[in-house]
Design an enzyme around this catalytic site. Sequence first.
Site, PDB file in Angstrom:
ATOM      1  CB  SER A  37      -7.862   3.029   3.348  1.00  0.00           C
ATOM      2  OG  SER A  37      -6.999   2.391   4.274  1.00  0.00           O
ATOM      3  CE  LYS A  43      -3.890   1.691   2.867  1.00  0.00           C
ATOM      4  NZ  LYS A  43      -4.707   1.314   4.054  1.00  0.00           N
ATOM      5  CB  SER A  97      -8.093  -0.237   5.935  1.00  0.00           C
ATOM      6  OG  SER A  97      -8.800   0.948   6.220  1.00  0.00           O
TER       7      SER A  97
END
Length: 599
Positions: free
Chosen positions: A145, A71, A169
């Site tokens: 996310s 990420k 997330s």
Amino acid sequence: MNIAALHAAYAMGHESPEQVVLAIYSRIEAEGVQPVWISIVPREKALARAKALPAEDKSKLPLYGIPFAVKDNIDVAGMATTAACPAYSYLAAESATVVTLLQQAGAILIGKTNMDQFATGLVGTRTPYGICSSVFDKRYISGGSSAGSAVAVASGLVSFSLGTDTAGSGRVPAMFNNIIGLKPTRGVVSTNGVVPACRTLDCVSVFAETALDAALVLSVAGAYDEKDPYSRAPETGDGASPWAAATSFRFGVPAAATLEFYGDHFNPQLYKTAVEALIALGGTPVEFDLTPFLQVAQLLYRGPWVAERYAAISTFIGAHKDEMDPTVAKIVSGAANYSAVDTFEASYSLETLKRATKPVWNTINMMLLPTAPKTFTIEEIAEKPIERNSILGHYTNFVNLLDLAAVALPAGMRPDGLPFGVSLIGQAFSETALLPIADKLHRNLAKTLGGSNRSLTDAPALAASQPPHGCLLMAVVGAHLSGQPLNWQLTQRGGRLVRTCRTSPQYMFYALKNTTPPKPGLVRIPGFQGPGIEVEVWALPANTVGTFVEGVPQPLSIGTLQLEDGTLVKGFLVEPTGTEGALDITELGGWRRYLQSLK
């Protein structure tokens, strides 16, 4: 693309790391970088990395030749970290600790993935780099996310990926893309080199096709890190899970009044099916009131913890608020509404709620919850971005505030072609115990891997560790056996029966004199060939072993026993002087047969 399949292909010479890397980059070139990726490692660099892996070290590198993604709030040396906000971008001088560990284990980084800006959201739409959608339907959100990290795994671009998880997330995107989402205990994986959202709560999470892959990644990534002030290592007995080795366990299901799906028509039945499947695996459902857990969840976004998000980027937001996603800016700016007094009062509320939730863990070993109540289209999120985001966190927001571990797993497909998912949630440091059960449940509820048509049954299963995490195996032969007068000394310490078996043949067995209650003694005689003595093997939380041993009277002692299959465990032995005048009962093969002979 699961790790076991790639390693098998490498071992048989069917593929090489270079071929795998070339195939991935060909796909990225054909499909485009965005919206899955924010940046990728140059093809030549990834290929050089693959070629540089020493073939002779395959067995020494647990992630040899395995492609992965991270990420874009996780630093990689020489690459930009944007947190999905171009104005925030900076060039990382060194990699996050977790990235370094994975690369040292042989993994090959492909790139950095798209995300909700500053990891604020569970939707995957709050980004200027294009909106990721579910791999099953482009109209629907991917979840956030950690949006791009989940999609990269589900679409077969990488074998595993890293996300982060503060409010869910690392779990919600797993549900929407039919993959495993592991949220370890806070601090188990270092957050050094990770852009913080809520620094006291943040976790690095793992997305993978199978629980086995997630467990392997965790075994590499989970290491204490002096550079991270929030890094933790379990102490003796932390997360002890003796139930993981037993044939039965207890799992919590919310009372009907606290189970919420916000009007969804399909997910309630799929959740019921998951409960039934876990019962079939040996679980006993225990209803509990989810209310105090939901009250904890409300504190995360409707309390001063949002100020932590402001603390993470306070300097930046002051100068660049207009360059942020409007919804993210609105949420983070809300920190101005909370005072230090509010923070302390919320902290007091949290401690009160912790006390209210604690008794639940006296009755269950884990929870089984829906990962999210429902899903939404991208259009629906745009209509009510904050309200519908909150719905997605209904079953996830409380987990980090209460210092729990969680594994999200696929739980079947809905009639509309979208996936459903459930989560196993346990106490701190229980993730290694949850994963094997998650694997069994996954195999009972799902058929394919990620967004592919590859069969889950073709992927290897994950076996429970022996002994279970935080436990020691203890063999008992007499008064501590099930139903015998001292068995309470095991059960009151949380011990669980693992199996009944026999020792190797080299043991003689005696009924000792003058013991209350009556006790036997076990003596190993090298070269002796007896019938083997019946024992029960118990898993005992390691932090209770000291008090257990302290209660062992002479002439008994705790030593090492060899079982009939060659396994070595701790167990009861007797000092040689204890056999003086004792009755040899070896030929009976066990204490219960001896007691029966007295009737």
